[in-house]
Design a protein around this motif. Sequence first.
Motif, PDB file in Angstrom:
ATOM      1  N   ALA A 115       2.310   4.316   8.375  1.00 43.47           N
ATOM      2  CA  ALA A 115       1.030   3.649   8.127  1.00 43.47           C
ATOM      3  C   ALA A 115       0.877   3.309   6.649  1.00 43.47           C
ATOM      4  N   ASP A 116       1.258   4.246   5.786  1.00 43.20           N
ATOM      5  CA  ASP A 116       1.150   4.007   4.336  1.00 43.20           C
ATOM      6  C   ASP A 116       2.044   2.860   3.889  1.00 43.20           C
ATOM      7  N   MET A 117       3.223   2.753   4.487  1.00 44.07           N
ATOM      8  CA  MET A 117       4.179   1.720   4.083  1.00 44.07           C
ATOM      9  C   MET A 117       3.668   0.312   4.348  1.00 44.07           C
ATOM     10  N   ILE A 118       2.853   0.135   5.389  1.00 46.46           N
ATOM     11  CA  ILE A 118       2.420  -1.217   5.748  1.00 46.46           C
ATOM     12  C   ILE A 118       0.918  -1.416   5.560  1.00 46.46           C
ATOM     13  N   GLY A 119       0.257  -0.414   5.016  1.00 44.02           N
ATOM     14  CA  GLY A 119      -1.160  -0.558   4.713  1.00 44.02           C
ATOM     15  C   GLY A 119      -2.062  -0.576   5.929  1.00 44.02           C
ATOM     16  N   THR A 120      -1.914   0.407   6.808  1.00 45.42           N
ATOM     17  CA  THR A 120      -2.784   0.486   7.975  1.00 45.42           C
ATOM     18  C   THR A 120      -3.179   1.942   8.198  1.00 45.42           C
ATOM     19  N   THR A 121      -3.867   2.219   9.293  1.00 53.52           N
ATOM     20  CA  THR A 121      -4.309   3.577   9.597  1.00 53.52           C
ATOM     21  C   THR A 121      -3.260   4.298  10.425  1.00 53.52           C
ATOM     22  N   ILE A 122      -3.299   5.610  10.388  1.00 54.32           N
ATOM     23  CA  ILE A 122      -2.349   6.395  11.173  1.00 54.32           C
ATOM     24  C   ILE A 122      -2.569   6.157  12.667  1.00 54.32           C
ATOM     25  N   THR A 153      -4.369   8.964  -4.016  1.00 54.28           N
ATOM     26  CA  THR A 153      -5.661   8.327  -4.248  1.00 54.28           C
ATOM     27  C   THR A 153      -6.695   9.374  -4.678  1.00 54.28           C
ATOM     28  N   PRO A 154      -7.832   8.934  -5.227  1.00 56.01           N
ATOM     29  CA  PRO A 154      -8.890   9.881  -5.610  1.00 56.01           C
ATOM     30  C   PRO A 154      -9.361  10.748  -4.445  1.00 56.01           C
ATOM     31  N   ARG A 155      -9.205  10.257  -3.216  1.00 55.65           N
ATOM     32  CA  ARG A 155      -9.623  11.024  -2.038  1.00 55.65           C
ATOM     33  C   ARG A 155      -8.576  12.054  -1.614  1.00 55.65           C
ATOM     34  N   GLY A 156      -7.413  12.026  -2.286  1.00 59.69           N
ATOM     35  CA  GLY A 156      -6.385  13.006  -1.981  1.00 59.69           C
ATOM     36  C   GLY A 156      -5.322  12.557  -1.002  1.00 59.69           C
ATOM     37  N   SER A 157      -5.409  11.325  -0.509  1.00 59.49           N
ATOM     38  CA  SER A 157      -4.389  10.816   0.410  1.00 59.49           C
ATOM     39  C   SER A 157      -3.269  10.144  -0.379  1.00 59.49           C
ATOM     40  N   ASP A 158      -2.100  10.101   0.215  1.00 54.76           N
ATOM     41  CA  ASP A 158      -0.938   9.501  -0.441  1.00 54.76           C
ATOM     42  C   ASP A 158      -0.712   8.079   0.068  1.00 54.76           C
ATOM     43  N   VAL A 159      -0.380   7.187  -0.846  1.00 53.07           N
ATOM     44  CA  VAL A 159      -0.023   5.811  -0.504  1.00 53.07           C
ATOM     45  C   VAL A 159       1.424   5.591  -0.929  1.00 53.07           C
ATOM     46  N   ILE A 160       2.298   5.331   0.028  1.00 47.58           N
ATOM     47  CA  ILE A 160       3.703   5.105  -0.281  1.00 47.58           C
ATOM     48  C   ILE A 160       3.869   3.711  -0.877  1.00 47.58           C
ATOM     49  N   LEU A 161       4.471   3.660  -2.054  1.00 49.21           N
ATOM     50  CA  LEU A 161       4.684   2.390  -2.735  1.00 49.21           C
ATOM     51  C   LEU A 161       6.033   1.777  -2.404  1.00 49.21           C
ATOM     52  N   GLU A 162       7.048   2.614  -2.230  1.00 45.64           N
ATOM     53  CA  GLU A 162       8.386   2.100  -1.983  1.00 45.64           C
ATOM     54  C   GLU A 162       9.309   3.218  -1.522  1.00 45.64           C
TER      55      GLU A 162
END
Length: 229
Positions: A185-192, A65-74
Amino acid sequence: MHVGIEETLRRSTIFRRLAADDRERLAAVATTRDYDKGAFIFSEGDPSDLLFTVVTGRVKVFKTTPRGSDVILELFGPGDPVGAVAVYEARPYPASAVALEPTTCLLVPRQSFFALLETRPTLVRGLLVGLTHRLVELTNRLAELSGGRVEARLARFFLKLAADIGQKRADGVFVALVLSRQELADMIGTTIETAIRIMSRWGKDDIVRTEKDGFLVVNREALEGMALS
């Protein structure tokens, strides 16, 4: 190795419905490559010159993301194509792919792949069927992991892992996949913080234990109940 490549194509989600002759022709232009744990298979923005299919191991596809965090897509495992859409559309990879463990991939050059498509109508038909099934799988996964309470989404995620790659043991079903709390957290769209809280409670209640080399699903019935809530 040629025989091994054909077998990989036969097990692949998008190639398994090809005719034997078409798989043989595709295998003739394919190669394999090994990746160490943590190695990049491709990075976001790289040209999509190769179509990857996982032979062994696990691959994480993520976007920064623009903030530098990673979002796992699959997460991809044996037989799964990686970066296929970008290859078909001849555009740079829209995300990055990293080996979660020692991994072997089958590589098909984009130019060779499209040359075959232009001369093999049966390959095109078989590929369309495979892609349709893959799209349905991804659509179902998105629906499963995006709706309902966070705990229900995490429960469905672990049930899927147990069904796909689980190994039965006397004390439960072992999932040989190491994921950090942030990755969960990234896999299900929530916070750590939420992922930590749920996993801590599940560990205490002997529902899912975190082990050195993965996770142990101890109480599958409990997960199934939470998945429906």
